[in-house]
Scaffold this active site. Structure first.
Site, short mmCIF file in Angstrom:
data_model
loop_
_atom_site.label_atom_id
_atom_site.label_comp_id
_atom_site.label_asym_id
_atom_site.label_seq_id
_atom_site.Cartn_x
_atom_site.Cartn_y
_atom_site.Cartn_z
N ASP A 124 28.74 33.12 45.08
CA ASP A 124 28.73 31.85 46.08
C ASP A 124 27.20 31.62 46.58
O ASP A 124 26.54 32.36 46.21
CB ASP A 124 29.86 32.07 47.16
CG ASP A 124 29.53 33.22 47.93
OD1 ASP A 124 28.47 34.05 47.54
OD2 ASP A 124 30.30 33.48 48.59
N SER A 125 27.11 30.67 47.37
CA SER A 125 25.70 30.30 47.82
C SER A 125 25.46 31.19 48.98
O SER A 125 24.32 31.04 49.78
CB SER A 125 25.63 28.93 48.22
OG SER A 125 26.68 28.55 49.41
N GLY A 169 26.59 30.41 51.77
CA GLY A 169 26.93 29.65 53.37
C GLY A 169 28.22 29.81 53.66
O GLY A 169 28.38 29.91 54.94
N PHE A 170 29.34 29.86 53.06
CA PHE A 170 30.51 30.33 53.73
C PHE A 170 30.83 31.32 54.38
O PHE A 170 31.30 31.44 55.34
CB PHE A 170 31.71 30.10 52.53
CG PHE A 170 33.10 30.35 53.23
CD1 PHE A 170 33.68 29.29 53.56
CD2 PHE A 170 33.87 31.44 53.11
CE1 PHE A 170 34.91 29.29 54.25
CE2 PHE A 170 35.08 31.73 53.64
CZ PHE A 170 35.69 30.62 54.20
N ASP A 189 25.65 24.88 50.78
CA ASP A 189 26.46 23.82 51.44
C ASP A 189 26.78 24.21 52.97
O ASP A 189 26.73 25.52 53.12
CB ASP A 189 27.69 23.58 50.84
CG ASP A 189 28.58 24.68 50.92
OD1 ASP A 189 28.18 25.89 50.73
OD2 ASP A 189 29.86 24.17 50.71
N GLY A 231 35.14 23.61 51.54
CA GLY A 231 35.55 23.14 52.94
C GLY A 231 37.06 23.30 53.06
O GLY A 231 37.74 22.46 53.98
N CYS A 252 52.27 45.95 33.65
CA CYS A 252 50.76 46.54 34.02
C CYS A 252 50.86 48.22 34.08
O CYS A 252 51.96 48.40 34.13
CB CYS A 252 50.31 45.97 35.34
SG CYS A 252 50.88 46.70 36.68
N CYS A 282 53.16 49.59 37.05
CA CYS A 282 54.57 49.39 36.89
C CYS A 282 55.20 49.99 35.61
O CYS A 282 56.66 50.50 35.69
CB CYS A 282 54.90 47.81 36.54
SG CYS A 282 54.69 46.80 38.08
N HIS A 322 47.86 46.40 40.42
CA HIS A 322 48.95 45.66 40.20
C HIS A 322 48.82 44.01 40.63
O HIS A 322 49.20 43.47 39.89
CB HIS A 322 50.22 46.10 40.89
CG HIS A 322 51.40 45.08 40.73
ND1 HIS A 322 51.99 44.90 39.63
CD2 HIS A 322 51.87 44.24 41.70
CE1 HIS A 322 53.00 44.03 39.83
NE2 HIS A 322 52.74 43.50 40.99
#
Lengths: 377, 377
Positions: free
Chosen positions: B60-61, B63-64, B114, B224, B314, B317, B343
């Site tokens: 990701d950038s 930003g978040f 962003d 967003g 999996c 399990c 899992h």
């Protein structure tokens, strides 16, 4: 034997332990008795069923943890009163109740209830403690012989609930999604090992060994070491005690040691050892390598693209760089513990494989000299 | 896409991720920029080399995280000043420096810088924020185009130090004990995706989509969302935005969701999603199964010999009981986190496999109706 205190080798899934070649694990009766409790483990088929581990398991008697974790313990002829480190509740272990717990946990090898003599101790105290352990050994064996068929995987005594048999009783059902657990035939039981005490006194060690053998067990452990004594003293006591134990039965040295020590004790004739060192050190970022110990937290590894141990074939050394392992440790990431533990166990198991190989080739001395020529950690 | 914030999916070794069928991981630029730092990752060959992950990665950038983790951030036209959550030190991200960081980290897909508009926000604020994101998208693309050849695996620009070539430069050397990393040819670069903002305003979403497409990217994300709005609103915005994004380019919905949501959004046309939910919920003992959510800490599972999810194939399990998983969680054992995460990831990846299969068969509606007929968690 890697240590899996509460039915898990901290951070490592069982299939990775299998891949590493782990043949036997150690579980701690004291911890398992407190949580999840013996009855829960018993109902899940014993430790094998509970932790989904079809290979061998050994449980200690609970005595050592009671002594090392409990400052408020109270020892009497009957047994030991102690407080839970989890909630402070009061509990009591006797030779009989320790056997009952270990039978319920259902490991393959279980240990007589003993008193681990503190260090230092004078001769009178050491002898009294040894005598208590001998009386407890007799009581442990007596209880075990009378109750050994109660082990949870002994189908003759403890039929598995019919809900686990889809056809009403003829065939064991898959547990947890596919694994079939082969139940006992009604004839197999656990093996109870005796424990030699006697502190640092070589005469008492001899007497303890001889009188424990007189009681009679299928295997013998050397207890009461790694309790704070100098390493040379440990070696001396181990060497002196071993000569009084039958070479054709398993000889188990409890609670050691470093990679160098396990090679040394194996060369003296020890067949089995357990230690938290590889797993505990891993959690503190201390890693064993062919070139000595590595403290992976050090900044010098921050951009080191090389493998942790260039001579190691484990999945960690084959894939990850020192820089990555250092980053995981510095970032307090759980994967650090997982990968560090896998590597340290691999190093220990490799060491034991080389010991066995060397024994098979009858070249102990050549092997040992090559070990000693490696840089010391 | 499982989230591997600091170059590790918390608790899960990379080979297990491969076995699970993970095709692409998400790394967080904000966290990696702070620790271990971009330069360290770059020198180890970018994230692929650093974390020993040869499959795809998206970052990701930043930003978040700057917006969600920093109460003291300061936004200007130029960029964002923020404080490290690790040591409080002050840092600055601009579109240019966020691109520089992501090029150095060397993921396959990187994101334009962003501003994630807060919720709720009025129309004027939402429009101003959208305009800022559009200006930052242009600056992101400009910087990327000028510097994209600086990606660490682009051998033409960044020859690997000759120490890594045992024969002096002709062949890439094994890194970390055996894996060969195939270096770039000098022609491959990363893919920079644009991000559509516009808050909960469908007109602004349309405008943001159209003007982001005008700038031109090989893929588009819907940002967003999942910022506190009701779920019906999320769906409405996703559906409205998707129709303005080209169907022949990847459409990435950031930060969702539950298993039901990812099926729903995939049916609307979303191609890529990421979420911390499967891994974070696992660490809190919340497990996704075909029969709904299971809170494994509950005492009702203490003696439950059955598998976590009888329909799941999996490794967790297939091997372990609910009783064992409950014990690990109650004992605060690290293996609880490892197995729970494996899992939950398996459940999510299975869900996406079924989505893909359903799309291939052209039977979305039949698949969806079978999904909705399952008990809700």
């Amino acid at each position: 034997m890697p240590v899996g205190t509460v039915a898990t080798v901290k951070g490592v899934p069982q299939d990775i332990l299998e891949e590493l070649g782990v043949q036997i694990l150690l579980g701690n009766t004291y911890h398992l008795y407190l949580r999840p409790g013996v009855e829960t483990v018993r109902q899940l088929g014993g430790l094998h069923g509970f932790m989904a581990w079809p290979r061998a398991i050994l449980t200690d008697s609970g005595g050592f943890q009671v002594f090392s974790l409990n400052e408020l313990r109270k020892v009497s002829e009957e047994g030991v009163t102690f407080r839970s480190h989890l909630d402070g509740s009061s509990h009591f272990f006797s030779p009989e109740s320790a056997m009952e717990a270990q039978i319920g946990l259902g490991a393959d090898i279980i240990m007589a209830f003993d008193e681990c003599t503190e260090y230092p101790a004078d001769r009178a105290r050491t002898k009294a403690s040894m005598e208590l352990t001998l009386r407890w050994a007799e009581r442990s064996k007596k209880y075990f012989e009378e109750h050994k068929h109660e082990v949870p995987w002994n189908a003759a005594q403890y039929p598995v609930p019919s809900t686990q048999y889809p056809d009403g009783g003829a065939t064991p059902a898959p547990m947890a999604g596919g694994n079939i657990w082969v139940l006992g035939t009604g004839y197999s039981t656990q093996s109870l090992f005796g424990i030699v005490q006697g502190g640092m006194d070589l005469e008492l060690r001899k007497e303890s060994a001889e009188r424990t053998i007189e009681i009679g067990f299928p295997g013998y452990a050397i207890g009461g070491l790694s309790v704070g004594e100098p390493r040379e003293r440990t070696r001396e006591v181990v060497e002196a005690t071993l000569q009084h134990l039958p070479a054709d039965q398993p000889r188990y040295l409890m609670g050691v040691g470093t990679p160098e020590e396990i090679v040394e004790y194996a060369s003296l004739g020890v067949d089995m050892m357990d230690c938290v060192l590889p797993t505990r050190a891993a959690r503190h970022g201390l890693l064993f390598t062919a070139e000595g110990k590595v403290s992976i937290k050090q900044a010098r590894y921050a951009q080191d693209a090389g493998p942790l141990d260039p001579k190691c074939g484990c999945r960690v050394c084959q894939r990850y760089s020192r820089a990555y392992l250092r980053h995981l440790y510095a970032s307090n990431e759980v994967l650090a513990q997982v990968l560090n533990t896998v590597h340290n166990l691999s190093f220990y198991l490799d060491t034991m494989r080389r010991v066995r190989h060397s024994i098979q080739l009858g070249e102990e001395s050549r092997f040992l000299s090559s070990v000693w020529s490696r840089p010391k950690p």
